[in-house]
Design a protein around this motif. Structure first.
Motif, PDB file in Angstrom:
ATOM      1  N   GLU A  39       5.103  -4.629   6.260  1.00  0.00           N
ATOM      2  CA  GLU A  39       3.917  -4.276   7.044  1.00  0.00           C
ATOM      3  C   GLU A  39       2.841  -3.634   6.171  1.00  0.00           C
ATOM      4  N   MET A  40       3.216  -2.655   5.361  1.00  0.00           N
ATOM      5  CA  MET A  40       2.243  -2.011   4.483  1.00  0.00           C
ATOM      6  C   MET A  40       1.756  -2.962   3.394  1.00  0.00           C
ATOM      7  N   ALA A  42       1.413  -6.100   3.550  1.00  0.00           N
ATOM      8  CA  ALA A  42       0.511  -7.104   4.127  1.00  0.00           C
ATOM      9  C   ALA A  42      -0.941  -6.643   4.078  1.00  0.00           C
ATOM     10  N   LYS A  43      -1.168  -5.341   3.991  1.00  0.00           N
ATOM     11  CA  LYS A  43      -2.522  -4.780   3.955  1.00  0.00           C
ATOM     12  C   LYS A  43      -3.096  -4.720   2.540  1.00  0.00           C
ATOM     13  N   THR A  44      -2.312  -5.139   1.556  1.00  0.00           N
ATOM     14  CA  THR A  44      -2.770  -5.118   0.166  1.00  0.00           C
ATOM     15  C   THR A  44      -3.340  -6.489  -0.206  1.00  0.00           C
ATOM     16  N   GLY A  47      -1.000  -9.522   0.204  1.00  0.00           N
ATOM     17  CA  GLY A  47      -0.775 -10.146   1.501  1.00  0.00           C
ATOM     18  C   GLY A  47       0.660 -10.097   1.981  1.00  0.00           C
ATOM     19  N   THR A  49       4.973  -8.573   0.631  1.00  0.00           N
ATOM     20  CA  THR A  49       5.778  -7.971  -0.427  1.00  0.00           C
ATOM     21  C   THR A  49       5.864  -8.898  -1.639  1.00  0.00           C
TER      22      THR A  49
END
Length: 143
Positions: A39-40, A42-44, A47, A49
């Protein structure tokens, strides 16, 4: 040794799964969110892991075994001696497939029964224009 300097071999494709990434995180203690928190991550800009760089590098033996490289008669053991010019170029996203491209750069007898093998290892990512990494890797082979 049937292989000549400059010869290349390519492995089959191998999927890098989230389970592999999580187990590598557990083994190394590197639980940075870009590796283990979908989830986290995906915000980088990634997109999702990504595999640890050292996980990508550590796939070298399994990928080498997936090639048609000639086997050396009478090998007692092989050991990693070190690497040259290792560069991590593109992250491997979870779920992507990778393969190894190996180019023999040097194969010399250092002393009786001990051979030094230098390979250029390129970790290619399926459908990506740039490889994940390129390294020169030195192995010692005892016969």
């Amino acid at each position: 040794m049937a292989e000549t300097i400059g010869s290349q071999r390519v492995s089959d494709w191998l999927e890098v799964t989230q389970d592999m990434i999580d187990k590598f995180a557990d083994a190394t203690g590197d639980h940075q969110f870009i590796h283990v928190n979908p989830e986290m991550a995906a915000k980088t800009p990634f997109g999702g892991t990504i595999a640890h760089g050292f996980l990508s590098l550590s796939l070298m033996p399994v990928l080498a075994n997936m090639t048609d490289a000639p086997r050396i008669e009478g090998v007692k053991m092989g050991v990693n001696y070190g690497g040259n010019k290792t560069r991590f170029l593109t992250p491997v996203r979870s779920g992507k497939r990778v393969r190894g491209r190996f180019k023999l750069l040097k194969f010399v007898e250092r002393q009786p029964g001990v051979w030094e093998q230098l390979n250029e290892f390129t970790l290619e990512i399926e459908d990506e224009p740039k490889p994940a990494l390129i390294a020169e890797w030195i192995s010692l082979i005892y016969v």
